[in-house]
Enzyme design. Sequence first.
Site, mmCIF file in Angstrom:
data_model
loop_
_atom_site.group_PDB
_atom_site.id
_atom_site.type_symbol
_atom_site.label_atom_id
_atom_site.label_comp_id
_atom_site.label_asym_id
_atom_site.label_seq_id
_atom_site.Cartn_x
_atom_site.Cartn_y
_atom_site.Cartn_z
ATOM 1 N N SER A 156 0.838 -1.196 0.000
ATOM 2 C CA SER A 156 0.000 0.000 0.000
ATOM 3 C C SER A 156 0.872 1.244 0.000
ATOM 4 O O SER A 156 2.033 1.209 0.429
ATOM 5 C CB SER A 156 -0.916 0.017 1.234
ATOM 6 O OG SER A 156 -0.151 0.094 2.427
ATOM 7 N N ASP A 168 12.274 3.980 8.599
ATOM 8 C CA ASP A 168 13.677 3.729 8.264
ATOM 9 C C ASP A 168 14.531 4.958 8.507
ATOM 10 O O ASP A 168 15.627 4.878 9.057
ATOM 11 C CB ASP A 168 13.816 3.312 6.794
ATOM 12 C CG ASP A 168 13.311 1.909 6.540
ATOM 13 O OD1 ASP A 168 13.079 1.180 7.521
ATOM 14 O OD2 ASP A 168 13.137 1.554 5.364
#
Length: 207
Positions: A59, A70
């Site tokens: 998605s 991250d």
Amino acid sequence: MPSVYLYIPNIIGYFRIIINFIAFAVCYSNKALFAVLYFFSFVLDGVDGWFARKFNQASTFGAVLDMVTDRYSLHCNRPGLVFLILLGLDITSHWFQMYSSFLSGKTSHKDVKHTGNWLLKLYYGYRPFMAFCCVSCEVLYIILFLFADEKSTSLLSACKGLLNQSPIIILVFISTLVGWAVKQVTNVIQMKTAADACVVYDLKRSK
């Protein structure tokens, strides 16, 4: 059909955020626990992609969540001017890449098969190479943090401290330094390539 917010890879992303908060909370009081939690979060970063492909739960929200997680997890525990510059480079290059990918109608910022740069194609097109660079970067930052002088935020001081460690640590340091350097070069190329794509989009739109 479950809500996008409850997709398995996105739940893993939420879990990574919690783990990272705990890791950063104890990073100076318990370096060993920090290293374990931090690396576990990094491992989960690879697992969420597998679940997304396995259960067809990729998605746009998940891609952004993964990228943001991250970025902050990669740099939040490292103070100092050099690390702040690297943080800026990392965030900017990935943000440009993500945005330019959406402008081009792509579903992933890793889709670089139409770019002309061979290093960018190698980085995103050959997973073992990307894994080497990413793992090298994570391991390098972990060992720099573990062996750095607590009173110093200097990258040079941290590197000098590592050279006084055992031969194995020095070997790991040098090996990971190569992958880390390649990743930084890739970030620069990615930022320039993505910025060019945004400019081309603007030029086409103005005609």
